[in-house]
Write a protein that holds these residues in place. Structure first.
Motif, PDB file in Angstrom:
ATOM      1  N   LYS A  98       0.819  -1.202   0.000  1.00  0.00           N
ATOM      2  CA  LYS A  98       0.000   0.000   0.000  1.00  0.00           C
ATOM      3  C   LYS A  98       0.861   1.263   0.000  1.00  0.00           C
ATOM      4  CE  LYS A  98      -4.082  -1.939   2.306  1.00  0.00           C
ATOM      5  NZ  LYS A  98      -4.933  -1.849   3.515  1.00  0.00           N
ATOM      6  N   ILE A  99       1.951   1.192   0.769  1.00  0.00           N
ATOM      7  CA  ILE A  99       2.817   2.369   0.853  1.00  0.00           C
ATOM      8  C   ILE A  99       3.464   2.655  -0.491  1.00  0.00           C
ATOM      9  CG2 ILE A  99       4.937   3.275   1.888  1.00  0.00           C
ATOM     10  CD1 ILE A  99       4.166   1.823   4.451  1.00  0.00           C
ATOM     11  N   GLY A 100       3.791   1.596  -1.242  1.00  0.00           N
ATOM     12  CA  GLY A 100       4.424   1.834  -2.537  1.00  0.00           C
ATOM     13  C   GLY A 100       5.424   0.803  -2.964  1.00  0.00           C
ATOM     14  N   ALA A 101       5.576  -0.309  -2.177  1.00  0.00           N
ATOM     15  CA  ALA A 101       6.500  -1.370  -2.577  1.00  0.00           C
ATOM     16  C   ALA A 101       5.985  -2.057  -3.839  1.00  0.00           C
ATOM     17  CB  ALA A 101       6.658  -2.380  -1.459  1.00  0.00           C
ATOM     18  N   THR A 102       6.929  -2.518  -4.678  1.00  0.00           N
ATOM     19  CA  THR A 102       6.529  -3.177  -5.923  1.00  0.00           C
ATOM     20  C   THR A 102       6.089  -4.623  -5.669  1.00  0.00           C
ATOM     21  OG1 THR A 102       8.176  -1.817  -7.058  1.00  0.00           O
ATOM     22  CG2 THR A 102       7.268  -3.686  -8.281  1.00  0.00           C
ATOM     23  N   ASP A 103       6.805  -5.331  -4.771  1.00  0.00           N
ATOM     24  CA  ASP A 103       6.486  -6.736  -4.484  1.00  0.00           C
ATOM     25  C   ASP A 103       7.227  -7.146  -3.224  1.00  0.00           C
ATOM     26  OD1 ASP A 103       5.398  -9.244  -4.724  1.00  0.00           O
ATOM     27  OD2 ASP A 103       6.054  -9.526  -6.813  1.00  0.00           O
ATOM     28  N   TYR A 104       6.956  -8.361  -2.761  1.00  0.00           N
ATOM     29  CA  TYR A 104       7.728  -8.909  -1.646  1.00  0.00           C
ATOM     30  C   TYR A 104       7.930 -10.403  -1.890  1.00  0.00           C
ATOM     31  CZ  TYR A 104       3.513 -11.051   0.339  1.00  0.00           C
ATOM     32  OH  TYR A 104       2.392 -11.815   0.527  1.00  0.00           O
ATOM     33  N   VAL A 105       9.087 -10.921  -1.415  1.00  0.00           N
ATOM     34  CA  VAL A 105       9.465 -12.337  -1.569  1.00  0.00           C
ATOM     35  C   VAL A 105      10.040 -12.826  -0.243  1.00  0.00           C
ATOM     36  CG1 VAL A 105      10.947 -13.983  -2.781  1.00  0.00           C
ATOM     37  CG2 VAL A 105       9.965 -12.043  -4.032  1.00  0.00           C
ATOM     38  N   LEU A 106       9.579 -13.953   0.192  1.00  0.00           N
ATOM     39  CA  LEU A 106      10.125 -14.539   1.421  1.00  0.00           C
ATOM     40  C   LEU A 106      11.440 -15.246   1.106  1.00  0.00           C
ATOM     41  CD1 LEU A 106       6.874 -15.995   3.009  1.00  0.00           C
ATOM     42  CD2 LEU A 106       8.033 -13.871   3.604  1.00  0.00           C
ATOM     43  N   LYS A 107      12.383 -15.166   2.029  1.00  0.00           N
ATOM     44  CA  LYS A 107      13.680 -15.810   1.821  1.00  0.00           C
ATOM     45  C   LYS A 107      13.538 -17.324   1.726  1.00  0.00           C
ATOM     46  CE  LYS A 107      16.477 -12.226   4.059  1.00  0.00           C
ATOM     47  NZ  LYS A 107      17.429 -11.912   5.138  1.00  0.00           N
ATOM     48  N   THR A 108      12.473 -17.845   2.316  1.00  0.00           N
ATOM     49  CA  THR A 108      12.261 -19.303   2.254  1.00  0.00           C
ATOM     50  C   THR A 108      11.718 -19.738   0.902  1.00  0.00           C
ATOM     51  OG1 THR A 108      10.071 -18.968   3.202  1.00  0.00           O
ATOM     52  CG2 THR A 108      11.886 -19.451   4.729  1.00  0.00           C
ATOM     53  N   ARG A 109      11.341 -18.716   0.068  1.00  0.00           N
ATOM     54  CA  ARG A 109      10.806 -19.059  -1.253  1.00  0.00           C
ATOM     55  C   ARG A 109      11.479 -18.191  -2.320  1.00  0.00           C
ATOM     56  NH1 ARG A 109       4.417 -18.956  -1.006  1.00  0.00           N
ATOM     57  NH2 ARG A 109       4.746 -19.903  -3.073  1.00  0.00           N
ATOM     58  N   LEU A 110      12.805 -18.255  -2.398  1.00  0.00           N
ATOM     59  CA  LEU A 110      13.572 -17.425  -3.312  1.00  0.00           C
ATOM     60  C   LEU A 110      13.303 -17.752  -4.771  1.00  0.00           C
ATOM     61  CD1 LEU A 110      17.117 -16.969  -1.735  1.00  0.00           C
ATOM     62  CD2 LEU A 110      15.300 -15.281  -2.015  1.00  0.00           C
ATOM     63  N   SER A 111      12.627 -18.886  -5.011  1.00  0.00           N
ATOM     64  CA  SER A 111      12.300 -19.208  -6.407  1.00  0.00           C
ATOM     65  C   SER A 111      11.363 -18.144  -7.007  1.00  0.00           C
ATOM     66  CB  SER A 111      11.645 -20.588  -6.486  1.00  0.00           C
ATOM     67  OG  SER A 111      10.468 -20.604  -5.687  1.00  0.00           O
ATOM     68  N   ARG A 112      10.669 -17.408  -6.139  1.00  0.00           N
ATOM     69  CA  ARG A 112       9.778 -16.344  -6.622  1.00  0.00           C
ATOM     70  C   ARG A 112      10.517 -15.050  -6.912  1.00  0.00           C
ATOM     71  NH1 ARG A 112       6.603 -14.015  -3.718  1.00  0.00           N
ATOM     72  NH2 ARG A 112       5.142 -13.350  -5.356  1.00  0.00           N
ATOM     73  N   LEU A 113      11.812 -14.984  -6.562  1.00  0.00           N
ATOM     74  CA  LEU A 113      12.543 -13.738  -6.698  1.00  0.00           C
ATOM     75  C   LEU A 113      12.685 -13.313  -8.165  1.00  0.00           C
ATOM     76  CD1 LEU A 113      14.109 -11.421  -5.442  1.00  0.00           C
ATOM     77  CD2 LEU A 113      16.188 -12.864  -5.486  1.00  0.00           C
ATOM     78  N   VAL A 114      13.056 -14.262  -9.029  1.00  0.00           N
ATOM     79  CA  VAL A 114      13.276 -13.913 -10.435  1.00  0.00           C
ATOM     80  C   VAL A 114      11.981 -13.417 -11.087  1.00  0.00           C
ATOM     81  CG1 VAL A 114      13.921 -14.793 -12.694  1.00  0.00           C
ATOM     82  CG2 VAL A 114      15.272 -15.397 -10.690  1.00  0.00           C
ATOM     83  N   PRO A 115      10.833 -14.160 -10.957  1.00  0.00           N
ATOM     84  CA  PRO A 115       9.589 -13.629 -11.531  1.00  0.00           C
ATOM     85  C   PRO A 115       9.191 -12.268 -10.949  1.00  0.00           C
ATOM     86  CG  PRO A 115       9.336 -15.935 -10.988  1.00  0.00           C
ATOM     87  CD  PRO A 115      10.636 -15.516 -10.395  1.00  0.00           C
ATOM     88  N   ALA A 116       9.410 -12.081  -9.645  1.00  0.00           N
ATOM     89  CA  ALA A 116       9.060 -10.804  -9.012  1.00  0.00           C
ATOM     90  C   ALA A 116       9.910  -9.656  -9.571  1.00  0.00           C
ATOM     91  CB  ALA A 116       9.241 -10.903  -7.496  1.00  0.00           C
ATOM     92  N   VAL A 117      11.218  -9.936  -9.771  1.00  0.00           N
ATOM     93  CA  VAL A 117      12.099  -8.892 -10.308  1.00  0.00           C
ATOM     94  C   VAL A 117      11.705  -8.538 -11.727  1.00  0.00           C
ATOM     95  CG1 VAL A 117      14.471  -8.451 -11.064  1.00  0.00           C
ATOM     96  CG2 VAL A 117      14.031  -9.418  -8.788  1.00  0.00           C
ATOM     97  N   ARG A 118      11.443  -9.581 -12.553  1.00  0.00           N
ATOM     98  CA  ARG A 118      11.070  -9.314 -13.940  1.00  0.00           C
ATOM     99  C   ARG A 118       9.756  -8.539 -14.029  1.00  0.00           C
ATOM    100  NH1 ARG A 118      12.994 -15.147 -16.486  1.00  0.00           N
ATOM    101  NH2 ARG A 118      15.168 -14.509 -16.833  1.00  0.00           N
ATOM    102  N   ARG A 119       8.788  -8.927 -13.165  1.00  0.00           N
ATOM    103  CA  ARG A 119       7.522  -8.200 -13.168  1.00  0.00           C
ATOM    104  C   ARG A 119       7.735  -6.748 -12.706  1.00  0.00           C
ATOM    105  NH1 ARG A 119       5.065 -11.427 -10.355  1.00  0.00           N
ATOM    106  NH2 ARG A 119       5.125 -10.417  -8.309  1.00  0.00           N
ATOM    107  N   ALA A 120       8.569  -6.540 -11.712  1.00  0.00           N
ATOM    108  CA  ALA A 120       8.851  -5.184 -11.218  1.00  0.00           C
ATOM    109  C   ALA A 120       9.502  -4.342 -12.295  1.00  0.00           C
ATOM    110  CB  ALA A 120       9.747  -5.262  -9.983  1.00  0.00           C
ATOM    111  N   LEU A 121      10.439  -4.981 -13.062  1.00  0.00           N
ATOM    112  CA  LEU A 121      11.099  -4.232 -14.120  1.00  0.00           C
ATOM    113  C   LEU A 121      10.119  -3.870 -15.229  1.00  0.00           C
ATOM    114  CD1 LEU A 121      14.495  -6.159 -14.321  1.00  0.00           C
ATOM    115  CD2 LEU A 121      14.089  -3.899 -13.326  1.00  0.00           C
ATOM    116  N   ARG A 122       9.214  -4.847 -15.567  1.00  0.00           N
ATOM    117  CA  ARG A 122       8.209  -4.548 -16.597  1.00  0.00           C
ATOM    118  C   ARG A 122       7.298  -3.409 -16.147  1.00  0.00           C
ATOM    119  NH1 ARG A 122       7.783 -10.215 -16.949  1.00  0.00           N
ATOM    120  NH2 ARG A 122       5.840 -10.146 -15.742  1.00  0.00           N
ATOM    121  N   GLU A 123       6.837  -3.484 -14.913  1.00  0.00           N
ATOM    122  CA  GLU A 123       5.952  -2.436 -14.407  1.00  0.00           C
ATOM    123  C   GLU A 123       6.676  -1.081 -14.360  1.00  0.00           C
ATOM    124  OE1 GLU A 123       4.421  -3.601 -10.668  1.00  0.00           O
ATOM    125  OE2 GLU A 123       3.203  -5.259 -11.469  1.00  0.00           O
ATOM    126  N   SER A 124       7.956  -1.122 -13.978  1.00  0.00           N
ATOM    127  CA  SER A 124       8.718   0.124 -13.913  1.00  0.00           C
ATOM    128  C   SER A 124       8.858   0.738 -15.297  1.00  0.00           C
ATOM    129  CB  SER A 124      10.101  -0.145 -13.325  1.00  0.00           C
ATOM    130  OG  SER A 124      10.894   1.023 -13.357  1.00  0.00           O
TER     131      SER A 124
END
Length: 634
Positions: A98-124
């Motif tokens: 709500k404040i303005g973060a693009t996404d969040y990823v738990l360290k226990t599920r780092l497999s989501r990091l790459v999709p989250a980064v790519r989506r953040a870059l696309r949105e940016s």
């Protein structure tokens, strides 16, 4: 392959940071990662700029991810921000988004990091493109607004079925409607000038029928009575949304039309001037040929319109050789400045005679043709010559008046001169007797001789004063003590007054300043006025009073009052007309010449009837240097 991503990673655990970096590179995302742990290091590194992505842990020993997010949103709002945390709960994660973060990823599920980064870059990228588009749109709107304001052109849209009208801000300004209000057809119709409504109705009916482009001009009548001129252009909105049937532009052309009307009025005035033939008007080439001229000019030089249309008239041929230098000077001024100063010259007439003219000219929008206004000076020159002849006649009459006056006073002058001459003769005889004694009495003879010198000088002064009254000569201005002049005239006229048992009394303001004046002319005025007073009381005796004083407006006032026969009962002002007289032997010139003299000094001469008997003549003189007027006499 593009450049590696620059990533700022807020992480206090080196192992977690390396694991995140490895996850990205393993999945084909090349990146350069800068790791920071503290707030100071984060702010300093963020300040360097150039980052494509920010990764941040939620909880750090001396800092936290939410604070880092707020700093990022404040300083680099376009950089995507992704939380990578092991302790971040779902509620906190939602709050961060709500404040303005693009996404969040738990360290226990780092497999989501790459999709989250790519989506953040696309949105940016999409957001950056959207912002660029928005900035471009706002810039275009700003440019359009400025252009509309500068050109006084507004835009509009019109939905015929719903009646809705859409205006740009400049259109509101043109119609002088508050932008917060909704424009309506009724409001527009009330603004349309009553004389233009029927024509505008025809245009609108044709527009609705044909759905074609239209162009029209009409006027607005504003509530305060001002009139505005509009040019309206529009077309059917085939490529626009359904809610708009017509779009177009409306331009305020009031300034243009008013300028045109002003030009038309000026042209009409010039045309009336040309057609009225008050002055000659011609259009000519600078090197000679006369292209067009009005009748006044043709009559001035004695040529016909056939001579003009045949091309035979050249202003250079009409100009006498001795006036060519003045014409060349005016032509050079025209080429240099577009206009020339007023100058005089002459033209040859068709019969070989000459006509004096006064000319003004200006270039006619080119460097080769000019418009000239020509004034015939023939009558003015003739009037000037007449004035010169009149001035000479007035001078001659003034001279005659002085001679006649002096003739009348010859007996008084002879009597006055006889006294000092007689005294000098007696003193000379006495001087001889003292010298014939034995021995001679030198001291007594010397005393008598000095008396004789004094008597002779007195006689010479009387003669000089007499001669100055009838000498010819141009007026000569000098500082004159008016009171001294009055005293001289009283002494000069004493014998004349004494013949009729008339007393002369003077009441003089001792504070009068000296004034620049012609001494002889003022003597003539005083003599005329005082003699008139003496002669008016010749049969009744009486007293002649001469006064001098300063008026409230700073002028010198002299009055000569008698108790004689007074002014004529009918048309008393005629006494100042030339050749008008009430005396059997009078010339009728004294008062006329006197008034001319006073007026030439910038003053005024008039007469008033005394309450009991007689008349008073007054004249004023300015307490300043006044140049002689053309009517001054000498």
């Amino acid at each position: 392959m593009g450049s590696p991503l620059r990533i700022l990673h807020l992480e206090d655990d080196v192992t977690d940071a390396e694991l995140a970096h490895c996850t990205l590179t393993t999945d084909g995302i090349a990146c350069d990662v800068i790791r920071v742990e503290t707030e100071a290091a984060f702010c300093a590194t963020l300040q360097q700029g150039g980052f494509d992505l920010i990764l941040a842990d939620y909880a750090l020993p001396s800092f936290d991810g939410l604070s880092a997010l707020r700093i990022t949103l404040e300083r680099c709002p376009d950089v995507p921000f992704v939380f990578v945390s092991g302790t971040m709960g779902e509620e906190v994660a939602i709050e961060a988004l709500k404040i303005g973060a693009t996404d969040y990823v738990l360290k226990t599920r780092l497999s989501r990091l790459v999709p989250a980064v790519r989506r953040a870059l696309r949105e940016s990228t999409a957001k950056a493109e959207l912002r660029r588009s928005e900035r471009a749109l706002r810039r275009s709107e700003a440019y359009l607004t400025i252009a509309q304001r500068l050109s006084h052109t507004g835009s509009f849209g019109w939905n015929v079925s719903s009646g809705e009208i859409f205006w740009s801000l400049e259109t509101y300004q043109i119609f002088e409607l508050d932008p917060a209000a909704k424009p309506t057809a009724d409001f527009i119709w009330r603004r349309v000038h009553p004389d233009d409504r029927s024509r505008l109705t025809e245009i609108l009916e044709r527009l609705l029928r044909d759905r074609s482009d239209f162009h029209a001009e009409h006027r607005l009548l504003m509530p305060d009575g001002r009139v505005k001129y509009l040019r309206v252009s529009g077309r059917a909105a085939h490529d626009f949304p359904r809610e708009t049937d017509f779009v177009g532009a409306v331009t305020d052309i009031t300034a243009i039309r008013e300028a045109e009307h002003e030009i038309q009025k000026r042209e009409a005035k010039i045309r009336r001037l040309v057609d009225a033939n008050i002055v000659g008007v011609l259009i000519a080439e600078l090197d000679g040929p006369i292209i067009e001229a009005n009748d006044a000019f043709l009559q001035m030089v004695g040529y016909s319109r056939d001579d003009l249309t045949s091309g035979r008239l050249r202003w250079t041929d009409l100009t006498p050789p001795e006036w060519q230098i003045a014409s060349d000077r005016a032509t050079n001024q025209l080429r240099a400045t577009g206009t020339c100063e007023l100058f005089e010259k002459e033209y040859f007439r068709s019969d070989g005679t000459r006509v004096p003219v006064l000319i003004a000219a200006a270039l006619d929008g080119t460097q080769t043709e000019c418009v000239a206004f020509v004034l015939d000076l023939t009558e003015r020159k003739r009037a000037h010559q007449e004035r010169e002849r009149l001035r000479e006649l007035q001078a001659e009459l003034a001279y005659m008046s002085r001679v006649i006056t002096v003739g009348e006073l010859a007996a008084s002058f002879a009597h006055e001169v006889k006294q000092p001459i007689g005294a000098a003769s007696i003193n000379a005889e006495t001087c001889v007797r003292w010298l014939q004694r034995n021995p001679p009495d030198i001291e007594k003879a010397r005393e008598i001789a000095l008396r004789m010198v004094k008597d002779v000088r007195r006689a010479a002064d009387i003669i000089d004063r007499n001669r100055s009254l009838y000498q010819r000569g141009a007026p000569k201005r000098e500082l004159v003590e008016l009171n001294d002049l009055i005293r001289e005239m009283i002494a000069l006229l004493y014998e004349k007054a004494n013949q009729y048992s008339i007393t002369i009394r003077a009441e003089l303001d001792t504070a009068l300043p000296a004034i620049p004046a012609d001494r002889v002319q003022l003597q003539q005025v005083l003599m005329n006025l005082m003699l008139n007073g003496i002669e008016a009381m010749a049969d009744t005796n009486g007293e002649l009073t001469v006064t001098s004083q300063m008026t409230e407006d700073g002028q010198l006032l002299v009055s000569v009052m008698d108790s004689g026969i007074g002014l004529p009962l009918v048309e008393p002002e005629r006494i100042f007309d030339a050749f008008f007289t009430t005396k059997p032997q009078g010339t009728g010139m004294g008062l006329s010449v006197s008034r001319t003299i006073i007026e030439s000094h910038g003053g005024h001469l008039w007469a008033t009837a005394n309450p009991a008997r007689g008349a008073t003549f007054h004249f004023t003189l300015p307490n300043a240097v006044t140049e002689p007027l053309p009517s001054a006499v000498g």
